[in-house]
Design an enzyme around this catalytic site. Structure first.
Site, PDB file in Angstrom:
ATOM      1  N   HIS A 431      41.666  46.244  34.282  1.00 29.01           N
ATOM      2  CA  HIS A 431      42.575  47.300  33.724  1.00 29.01           C
ATOM      3  C   HIS A 431      41.655  48.605  34.216  1.00 29.01           C
ATOM      4  O   HIS A 431      42.478  49.710  34.114  1.00 29.01           O
ATOM      5  CB  HIS A 431      42.371  47.372  32.302  1.00 29.01           C
ATOM      6  CG  HIS A 431      41.316  47.627  31.601  1.00 29.01           C
ATOM      7  ND1 HIS A 431      40.162  46.497  30.954  1.00 29.01           N
ATOM      8  CD2 HIS A 431      40.878  48.687  31.260  1.00 29.01           C
ATOM      9  CE1 HIS A 431      39.329  47.389  30.494  1.00 29.01           C
ATOM     10  NE2 HIS A 431      39.703  48.526  30.414  1.00 29.01           N
ATOM     11  N   ASP A 480      41.636  39.777  32.703  1.00 25.50           N
ATOM     12  CA  ASP A 480      41.145  41.126  33.105  1.00 25.50           C
ATOM     13  C   ASP A 480      39.915  41.355  33.849  1.00 25.50           C
ATOM     14  O   ASP A 480      38.823  41.669  33.135  1.00 25.50           O
ATOM     15  CB  ASP A 480      41.122  41.945  31.522  1.00 25.50           C
ATOM     16  CG  ASP A 480      40.808  43.516  31.758  1.00 25.50           C
ATOM     17  OD1 ASP A 480      40.864  43.945  32.969  1.00 25.50           O
ATOM     18  OD2 ASP A 480      40.364  43.780  30.738  1.00 25.50           O
ATOM     19  N   SER A 575      34.368  49.951  29.328  1.00 19.37           N
ATOM     20  CA  SER A 575      35.191  48.629  29.779  1.00 19.37           C
ATOM     21  C   SER A 575      34.623  48.439  31.362  1.00 19.37           C
ATOM     22  O   SER A 575      33.998  49.158  32.138  1.00 19.37           O
ATOM     23  CB  SER A 575      36.547  49.530  30.438  1.00 19.37           C
ATOM     24  OG  SER A 575      37.332  49.600  29.046  1.00 19.37           O
TER      25      SER A 575
END
EC number: 3.4.21.27
Length: 625
Positions: A431, A480, A575
C-alpha cells in the site's frame, strides 16, 4: 589443438594471499598444488566447487579450447598452497581463479543456470517425461537423491528419447564427466537454493540410532556439528551421532552419515548416548553452511598442525584461526605459568575433510572451529550484537535491517519503512505505492537513525523495480506486501544488515520477544518522528485479533500484535516497516506493518502481513531465473 604452456609467470604471488580476488584469469593456469579434479559446466561453477571444498584455495578450469582431447574439457582442478597462492603460467583455454573463502560477501552453492548442449554424466537412476527443462529441474529438486539432471528437448535426434528427463547422482555430487550433446539441457538441483518441496525435519532425536547404509564416518563434537556435516555431504540424508559417553571408546564422537533408497531410515532403535537427525538440505531458504561458533571445553581437536601461536584467550585463538584462511579448527591450551603474562598456546589445525581426525576429552584445552565460513551462510543468521536499550527511541545499529523509504516528488519526504532481506532486496508493504507511479522517485536510506541525518549528499540506493504481490487490492484484504529491487547491491556493515525470513517449518514457533520499529506518528494526529521509534509488542492470536475487527476478516495472511488495553502500536508512517521477533538468538522478520484502526487503541491491535505465508512468493521473485 595441443595444450600450450608458456612459462611466463604472472605477477600474482603473495600479494593476493588471504585477500579476496574475484577476477577470473583467462588463458592462465595455476602451476602445481593439485588436490583433486572435478567436472563443472563453466569456470564460475568451478569456483563454487572450490569455495565449498574444505582445502581448495585456487582452481583452474579447462574450456573446450584447452585441448583436442574432449575428455579434458570441463575439468575443474582444485588446488591448495601453504603460501595461499601459486605461480601462474599462460595456457590457452584455461581459466583460473581463487576460492571465495577469502571474500566477505555472501556465497551460495545455489546454481540455477541451464547448460544447453551439455550432457552432465552420472548415474541415471530415474527417467520420465517432462514438458520443459525447468520442469525437469524442479523434479530433480524435489527428488531426495537427485544432484543434477539432463533433459532431451523435442528436437533431440532420437525420437523415443525426446522430452526425457534423466535424474542423476554421483558420490561427490558433481558430474563424473561433461560432454557436448546437441538438443539437451543440463542443470543442478535447486535444493541448495532453498527451493525444494521435500519435507524439512529439524528435530534431533536423543537416545535414537538410525540404521541403513553408512556412507561415511567423521569426527564431531556434538550432534549439531554432525548435522551440518550431513547437510553438506552430497549423499547424506540422515545421521547418527555417538556422544563422548558412548560405551565403546573407539566410537565416541563418531558422526555416522547415512542414506537409504527410500530417503528415510528403515528402522530406528533406542540407544542411550546416541543422537539422530536429518540433513537440512531440503529446508527452504535455510540451508546453513558449516558455521559453528561454540567452544568445546576440556576438549582437544587433533589434526594437521598449521602453526602454534600465543593467544590471550580461546576467543583470540578462534579469531586467529578465522583470519588464517587454511585453518579449519583449533585447540587452545591455557597457560599454567604466570611469567608469560597469562598467554596460552593456540594450535591452528586442518584436515583433509575439514573435521578433526580425533577428539580427546579431559585435556584442559578448549577447541572450536573457524568462523571464516559463517559469512557464507545466510548472513542474517549471524548473531549480531544488537542491544535493545530502554525507552522508546532507538540507538545507532540497534535495528540494522530497518530502512527509510523516501519519495522525492513533489518534495522529498519519508514515505514508508522497510526491511533489508538481501543485498539487493527490501521487503515492505504494497500500500506504500498506491500513489507511486515510478521507481525513479524512490530512495532507500539504510543505517539511518534520525531523519535529520539525511541531506542532499547523503548516500542512498536507487530502486530498480517495485514488485507488488499480484493479489494485492487493499491493505485490509491481505497480500499487502511488496519487494524493492535496488539498483546496486549493498555491502553489509554493523548498521546495514539483513534480517532472516521466517522458515515455513517454523510456523508454530512461539515468539516471545517482538518489536515494531519506525518513524511514524506516536498518536493519531502527530507528525513523522525524527528518531527511529521502537515498541515491544506481544503477538496475538488471529481469533483474538478478529474480535477487535468484526468489520474486517483477519486471515492467515495476517498476523496481529499489540496490547489488549492499547498503548504501544505502529501508526501512520510506520507502514512497510518490520515486526522483528527473536528466536534462538536470531532475529526473524515475522511481519510487515500493514494496517490498523487508530494508533494504539484498546482492542485494536496492529495488523501485519504474515511474512511466513509469503516466503515462496519472496523466494520466487528474489531467486527466480
Amino acid at each position: 589443438m595441443t595444450l600450450l604452456y608458456q612459462m611466463v609467470h604472472f605477477a600474482l604471488f603473495a600479494s593476493v594471499a588471504g585477500e579476496c580476488v574475484t577476477t577470473l584469469f583467462q588463458d592462465a593456469c595455476f602451476k602445481g598444488g593439485d588436490i583433486t579434479v572435478a567436472f563443472a559446466p563453466n569456470a564460475k561453477h568451478c569456483q563454487i566447487i572450490c569455495t565449498h571444498h574444505p582445502r581448495c584455495l585456487l582452481f583452474t578450469f579447462m574450456t573446450e579450447s584447452s585441448s583436442e582431447d574432449p575428455t579434458k574439457w570441463y575439468t575443474c582442478i582444485l588446488k591448495d598452497s601453504v603460501t595461499e597462492t601459486l605461480p601462474m603460467v599462460n595456457m590457452t583455454g584455461a581459466i583460473s581463479g581463487y576460492s571465495s573463502k577469502q571474500c566477505l560477501h555472501h556465497i551460495s552453492a545455489c546454481s540455477k543456470d541451464m547448460y544447453v548442449d551439455l550432457n552432465m554424466k552420472g548415474m541415471n537412476y530415474n527417467s520420465s517425461l517432462a514438458q520443459s527443462a525447468r520442469e525437469c529441474q524442479q523434479r530433480c529438486t524435489d527428488d531426495t537423491h537427485c544432484h543434477f539432471f539432463t533433459f532431451a528437448t523435442r528436437h533431440f535426434p532420437s525420437i523415443k528419447d525426446r522430452n526425457t528427463c534423466l535424474l542423476k547422482n554421483t558420490q561427490t555430487g558433481t558430474p563424473t564427466s561433461i560432454t557436448k550433446l546437441h538438443e539437451v539441457v543440463s542443470g543442478f538441483s535447486l535444493k541448495s537454493c532453498g527451493l525444494s518441496n521435500l519435507a524439512c525435519i529439524r528435530d534431533i532425536f536423543p537416545r535414537t540410532a538410525f540404521v541403513d547404509i553408512t556412507i561415511d564416518t567423521v569426527m564431531a563434537p556434538d550432534p549439531f556439528v554432525c548435522r551440518s556435516i550431513c547437510t553438506h555431504h552430497p549423499s547424506c540424508l540422515f545421521f547418527t551421532f555417538l556422544s563422548e559417553e558412548w560405551p565403546t571408546a573407539s566410537e565416541r564422537n563418531l558422526c555416522l552419515l547415512k542414506t537409504s533408497s527410500s530417503g528415510l531410515p528403515s528402522a530406528r532403535f533406542r540407544k542411550n548416548r546416541a543422537f539422530s537427525g536429518f540433513s537440512l538440505q531440503h529446508c527452504q531458504h535455510s540451508v546453513p553452511v558449516f558455521c559453528h561458533s561454540s567452544f568445546y571445553r576440556n576438549t582437544d581437536f587433533l589434526g594437521e598442525e598449521l602453526d602454534i601461536v600465543d593467544a590471550d584467550s580461546h576467543e583470540a585463538c578462534q579469531k586467529t584461526c578465522t583470519n588464517s584462511i587454511r585453518c579449519q579448527f583449533f585447540t587452545y591450551s591455557p597457560s599454567q605459568e604466570s611469567c608469560n603474562g597469562g598467554k596460552g598456546k593456540c594450535y591452528l589445525k586442518l584436515s583433509a575433510n575439514g573435521s578433526p581426525t580425533k577428539i580427546l576429552h579431559g585435556t584442559g584445552s578448549i577447541s572450536g572451529y573457524t568462523l571464516r565460513l559463517c559469512k557464507m551462510d545466510n548472513v542474517c543468521t549471524t548473531k549480531i550484537k544488537t542491544r535493545i536499550v530502554g525507552g522508546t527511541q532507538s540507538v545507532h545499529g540497534e535495528w540494522p535491517w530497518q530502512i527509510t523509504l523516501h519519495v522525492t516528488s513533489p518534495t522529498q519526504r519519508h514515505l514508508c519503512g522497510g526491511a533489508i532481506i538481501g543485498n539487493q532486496w527490501i521487503l515492505t508493504a504494497a500500500h506504500c505505492f498506491n500513489e507511486v507511479k515510478s521507481p525513479n522517485v524512490l530512495r532507500v536510506y539504510s543505517g539511518i537513525l534520525n531523519q535529520s541525518e539525511i541531506k542532499e549528499d547523503t548516500s542512498f540506493f536507487g530502486v530498480q523495480e517495485i514488485i507488488i504481490h499480484d493479489q494485492y487490492e487493499k491493505a485490509e484484504s491481505g497480500y499487502d506486501i511488496a519487494l524493492l529491487k535496488l539498483e546496486t547491491a549493498m555491502n553489509y556493515t554493523d548498521s546495514q544488515w539483513p534480517i532472516c525470513l521466517p522458515s515455513k517449518g517454523d510456523r508454530n514457533v512461539m515468539y516471545t520477544e517482538c518489536w515494531v520499529t519506525g518513524w511514524g506518528y506516536r498518536k493519531l494526529r502527530d507528525k513523522i518522528q525524527n528518531t527511529l521509534q521502537k515498541a515491544k509488542v506481544p503477538l496475538m492470536t488471529n481469533e483474538e485479533c478478529q474480535a477487535g475487527y468484526r468489520e474486517h476478516r483477519i486471515t492467515s495472511k495476517m498476523v496481529c500484535a499489540g496490547y489488549r488495553e492499547g498503548g504501544k502500536d505502529a501508526c501512520k508512517g510506520d507502514s512497510g516497516g518490520p515486526l522483528s521477533c527473536k528466536h534462538n538468538e536470531v532475529w526473524h522478520l515475522v511481519g510487515i506493518t500493514s494496517w490498523g484502526e487508530g494508533c494504539g487503541q484498546r482492542e485494536r491491535p496492529g495488523v501485519y502481513s504474515n511474512v511466513v505465508e509469503y516466503v515462496d512468493w519472496i523466494l520466487e521473485k528474489t531467486q527466480g531465473p
